[in-house]
Design a protein around this motif. Sequence first.
Motif, PDB file in Angstrom:
ATOM      1  N   ALA A  61       8.192  -0.549 -14.297  1.00  0.00           N
ATOM      2  CA  ALA A  61       7.689   0.786 -14.624  1.00  0.00           C
ATOM      3  C   ALA A  61       6.881   1.349 -13.451  1.00  0.00           C
ATOM      4  O   ALA A  61       6.689   0.696 -12.422  1.00  0.00           O
ATOM      5  N   VAL A  62       6.406   2.573 -13.639  1.00  0.00           N
ATOM      6  CA  VAL A  62       5.479   3.184 -12.692  1.00  0.00           C
ATOM      7  C   VAL A  62       4.077   2.988 -13.261  1.00  0.00           C
ATOM      8  O   VAL A  62       3.769   3.480 -14.347  1.00  0.00           O
ATOM      9  N   PHE A  64       0.201   3.642 -13.225  1.00  0.00           N
ATOM     10  CA  PHE A  64      -0.886   4.504 -12.775  1.00  0.00           C
ATOM     11  C   PHE A  64      -2.177   3.708 -12.945  1.00  0.00           C
ATOM     12  O   PHE A  64      -2.530   3.306 -14.056  1.00  0.00           O
ATOM     13  N   VAL A  76       0.289  11.724 -18.881  1.00  0.00           N
ATOM     14  CA  VAL A  76       1.129  11.164 -17.818  1.00  0.00           C
ATOM     15  C   VAL A  76       2.541  10.846 -18.307  1.00  0.00           C
ATOM     16  O   VAL A  76       3.523  11.058 -17.576  1.00  0.00           O
ATOM     17  N   ALA A  77       2.692  10.381 -19.541  1.00  0.00           N
ATOM     18  CA  ALA A  77       4.037  10.076 -20.047  1.00  0.00           C
ATOM     19  C   ALA A  77       4.862  11.355 -20.188  1.00  0.00           C
ATOM     20  O   ALA A  77       6.065  11.358 -19.902  1.00  0.00           O
ATOM     21  N   PHE A  80       5.866  12.768 -16.652  1.00  0.00           N
ATOM     22  CA  PHE A  80       6.926  12.022 -15.967  1.00  0.00           C
ATOM     23  C   PHE A  80       7.930  11.525 -17.006  1.00  0.00           C
ATOM     24  O   PHE A  80       8.074  10.313 -17.210  1.00  0.00           O
ATOM     25  N   GLN A  83      10.522   8.727 -16.295  1.00  0.00           N
ATOM     26  CA  GLN A  83      10.023   7.445 -15.800  1.00  0.00           C
ATOM     27  C   GLN A  83       9.383   6.653 -16.936  1.00  0.00           C
ATOM     28  O   GLN A  83       8.809   7.235 -17.862  1.00  0.00           O
ATOM     29  N   VAL A  85       6.258   4.723 -17.751  1.00  0.00           N
ATOM     30  CA  VAL A  85       4.932   4.745 -17.120  1.00  0.00           C
ATOM     31  C   VAL A  85       3.948   3.886 -17.904  1.00  0.00           C
ATOM     32  O   VAL A  85       4.080   3.695 -19.115  1.00  0.00           O
ATOM     33  N   ASN A  87      -0.367   3.532 -18.032  1.00  0.00           N
ATOM     34  CA  ASN A  87      -1.651   4.040 -17.556  1.00  0.00           C
ATOM     35  C   ASN A  87      -2.698   2.951 -17.729  1.00  0.00           C
ATOM     36  O   ASN A  87      -2.976   2.511 -18.846  1.00  0.00           O
ATOM     37  N   ARG A 229       5.270  13.561  -8.359  1.00  0.00           N
ATOM     38  CA  ARG A 229       6.609  13.368  -8.924  1.00  0.00           C
ATOM     39  C   ARG A 229       7.681  13.034  -7.883  1.00  0.00           C
ATOM     40  O   ARG A 229       8.438  12.075  -8.075  1.00  0.00           O
TER      41      ARG A 229
END
Length: 233
Positions: A61-62, A64, A76-77, A80, A83, A85, A87, A229
């Motif tokens: 995942a990405v 943060f 944030v979800a 993006f 993606q 994500v 946090n 992004r």
Amino acid sequence: MKTRLAAALLLSLTLPACSRPPRPAPVATPAAATANRFAQWEADIRAFEDEDRRNPPPAGAVLFYGSSSIRFWESVAQDFPDQRVINRGFGGSQMDDALHFMDRVVLPYRPRIIVLYEGDNDLAAGRTPAAIAADYRAFVDTVRHRLPETRVVFVAIKPSLARWNLVDQIRETNALVQRYVERDPAHLAYADVFTPMLGADGRPRPELFREDGLHMTPAGYALWTGIVRPLVK
């Protein structure tokens, strides 16, 4: 003479404790002070670990990761949507906190990309740009050795109304990190949020900040999203 000395000694032994000179308080060593500062985040880190046990996050995942500017990025979800994500922001943290907790909050996720925001609180606490940059390099070195395919996106330290007095140190820290990032563009990226957060007068744009002049409004996060992004695709 002997009688006077004996009397003085007896008097000193019978004085109440409150009249005696106080003992100096023990001085905390730098190592102890640092350990105590790390300990203040233990509840946050355990909360992340408990959540991971209940709902294991996806690998690749990405992530943060960082201080309150990440923690308050509650959209944030949605920002993006293409993606996966995670946090993991813990407010008030500094760069060495992010480094210290990597084994528990970063490495287990095996993220494809780490979006990192730290340095803001470091400068407010009196740390130097050079020290922050050194911790960032140590963070990157750990990622390189443990997660060699993972990319790190450093979000520039933002200019804020509340910490405008630190703007010179902010610029210097950002420049140090950016120069380091440019050495390895395949694995590192620099998200310049600093410049577009300034208005025509060269000062932070008020509409991007909450009443405290430090944390951001949805408009601030919308600006960040547009910059970050392209770096996480």
